[in-house]
Design a protein around this motif. Structure first.
Motif, short mmCIF file in Angstrom:
data_model
loop_
_atom_site.label_atom_id
_atom_site.label_comp_id
_atom_site.label_asym_id
_atom_site.label_seq_id
_atom_site.Cartn_x
_atom_site.Cartn_y
_atom_site.Cartn_z
N LEU A 1 0.82 -1.21 0.00
CA LEU A 1 0.00 0.00 0.00
C LEU A 1 0.85 1.26 0.00
CD1 LEU A 1 -2.77 -1.13 2.51
CD2 LEU A 1 -3.17 -0.43 0.15
N PRO B 1 0.28 4.03 -3.36
CA PRO B 1 -0.59 4.83 -2.48
C PRO B 1 -1.96 5.13 -3.08
CG PRO B 1 1.13 6.19 -3.46
CD PRO B 1 1.46 4.77 -3.79
N ASN C 1 -4.47 3.27 -1.16
CA ASN C 1 -4.54 3.52 0.28
C ASN C 1 -5.34 4.80 0.52
OD1 ASN C 1 -3.86 2.66 2.90
ND2 ASN C 1 -2.12 4.06 3.01
N TYR D 1 -3.81 8.34 2.46
CA TYR D 1 -3.14 8.06 3.73
C TYR D 1 -1.65 7.79 3.50
CZ TYR D 1 -7.90 7.54 5.43
OH TYR D 1 -9.22 7.76 5.76
N ALA E 1 -0.07 2.75 6.41
CA ALA E 1 -0.97 1.63 6.15
C ALA E 1 -1.40 1.02 7.48
CB ALA E 1 -0.30 0.58 5.28
N THR F 1 -7.01 1.80 7.00
CA THR F 1 -6.94 2.31 5.63
C THR F 1 -7.23 1.25 4.58
OG1 THR F 1 -4.55 1.90 5.39
CG2 THR F 1 -5.21 3.99 6.41
N ALA F 2 -7.07 -0.03 4.93
CA ALA F 2 -7.39 -1.14 4.03
C ALA F 2 -7.57 -2.39 4.89
CB ALA F 2 -6.29 -1.35 2.99
N GLN G 1 -13.21 2.40 3.71
CA GLN G 1 -12.00 2.02 2.98
C GLN G 1 -12.31 1.76 1.51
OE1 GLN G 1 -10.44 -1.38 5.10
NE2 GLN G 1 -10.33 -0.29 7.05
#
Length: 442
Positions: free
Chosen positions: A284, A288, A291, A302, A305, A358-359, A380
């Motif tokens: 990630l 980006p 993300n 973000y 991660a 974020t994920a 997300q």
């Protein structure tokens, strides 16, 4: 004036909750920091502390009540100078006549000793009217270890017994808490016990029900309601795109075995999932564009991660967060996941430990699932679904046909925020870290 005790918002998104259990009753004196109730949110059972000092004058919402809106007045607290609440003894003496009708009795009957007399016994520092001041987790561990809570001194607020106090006690040294005596067998002429009251069904439930089939009806938990609402929101609002890659695991498995041998003295054991969390965190940062969070008129990007990890718990699913997964060591991730996973199953995670991220990553490989697609965890934009590692025919780097341990990983992306090409780059980066795992620790 009585102080209103309102249903608290125990997380930023909490709108309602279940008042699972009152730990005080009317007439009890509480101080700031005392635990008054257990509140069940959509993901966890949390303790509600008193802010003010005084006497519990009236409990307005009984324990077990569901769907209590945040801000609802659940109890009234009388301050020390308030004279509007009767003393517990006077209140107890006055209530029997209006609490429930009594059978006709001789005139001398009102002189019988009041049944509430035991409640007037002075409370010890560690309990209120016989209630041990201990967290639910401490009570559960004490019951398993056979530790007598009465013999412990609490290190928590106001002498409250916490998990560490019980774990420090010698197993079996205290006497186990006495079990509740079993009810006496019913006499032959006694009526059979009443069956549990049926759940009140909504009209739409009745329309779907087929009475010809044996069935039960149960109310949805707050967690299940939240899961249903959020996943429906995700599928309706976020156009999903799915991208799958096959990944060879042989090098990662070999490195895991070597690292576990080195970490054994530290009591740390890496799982494959711990290493996949690290790989996704690194990927990630490399890509980006995945993300991110789609916010309607803006796109939030973000720089770190934070990986939400899907964990199955009784009654539903929760996603504890491994913060800074890209920057943490593998041993740190393993330690964090062990702690988060255990507390997730006990319902003891704090809201900030499972809300955000974020994920996400969801691994069903241990259940033998070869491949699946996961629903994005809003807000997300990315979730990676991990299938089982298995022996497969594989074309080796020299072109020869051999056998390798491989798995399938499928990324689900919110197409409003993530283009297909960027999603493909993320999956390629993830595969590269897994197949060349030294890149995760370099």
């Amino acid at each position: 004036m009585p102080i209103e005790i309102k249903m608290p918002a125990l997380s930023p998104t909490m709108e309602e909750g279940k008042l699972a259990k009152w730990l005080v009753k009317e007439g009890d004196t509480v101080s700031s920091g005392d635990i008054m109730a257990e509140i069940e949110t959509d993901k966890a059972t949390m303790e509600f502390e008193a802010v003010d000092e005084g006497t519990i004058g009236k409990i307005l919402i009984p324990e077990g009540s569901e769907g209590v809106k945040v801000g609802t007045v659940i109890a009234l607290l009388e301050g020390e100078d308030d004279g509007t609440v009767e003393a517990p003894a006077a209140k107890a003496a006055a209530e029997p006549a209006e609490a429930k009708p009594v059978e006709p009795a001789p005139a001398a009957a009102p002189m019988a000793p009041p049944v509430v007399a035991p409640a007037l016994a002075p409370a010890t520092p560690s309990s209120k009217e016989g209630r041990i001041l201990a967290s639910p987790l401490a009570k559960r561990i004490a019951a398993e270890k056979g530790v007598d809570l009465d013999s412990l001194t609490g290190s928590g607020p106001n002498g409250r017994i916490v998990k560490a106090d019980v774990e420090a006690a010698q197993p079996g040294t205290g006497k186990p808490r006495p079990a509740t005596p079993a009810p006496a067998p019913a006499a032959a002429n006694d009526a059979a016990p009443a069956s549990p009251a049926p759940v009140a069904m909504a009209d739409e439930t009745r329309q779907l029900l087929d009475d010809r089939i044996p069935h039960t009806v149960e109310k949805l938990s707050g967690m299940r309601k939240t899961i249903a609402r959020r996943l429906a929101q995700s599928m309706q609002q976020a156009p999903h795109i799915y991208l799958t890659v096959d990944i060879r695991l042989d090098r990662l498995m070999a490195m895991r075995a070597e690292m576990n041998a080195a970490l054994e003295k530290q009591g740390v054991k890496l799982s494959v999932n711990d290493m996949l969390i690290k790989a996704l965190g690194k990927a990630l940062i490399d890509v980006p564009e995945c993300n991110v969070t789609f916010a309607g008129n803006e796109l939030i990007r973000y720089a770190r991660a934070d990986i939400s990890v899907a964990v199955s718990i009784p009654g539903g699913l929760i996603t504890p967060i491994v913060q800074d997964a890209n920057g943490r060591s593998l041993s740190s991730i393993a330690t964090a996941m062990k702690d988060l996973g255990q507390r997730a199953k006990e319902g003891k995670l704090k809201p900030e430990e499972y809300q955000g991220g974020t994920a996400s990553i969801s691994n069903m490989g241990m259940m033998g699932i070869k491949q699946f697609t996961a629903v994005i965890n809003p807000p997300q934009s990315t979730i990676v679904a991990i299938g089982a590692g298995e022996k497969r025919p594989w074309v080796m780097p020299d072109g020869a046909l051999g056998v390798a341990t491989a798995m399938s990983a499928t990324g689900s992306f919110d197409h409003r925020a993530v283009d297909g090409a960027d999603g493909a780059r993320l999956m390629a980066a993830f595969r590269e870290y897994v197949e060349s795992p030294l890149g995760m620790v370099a």
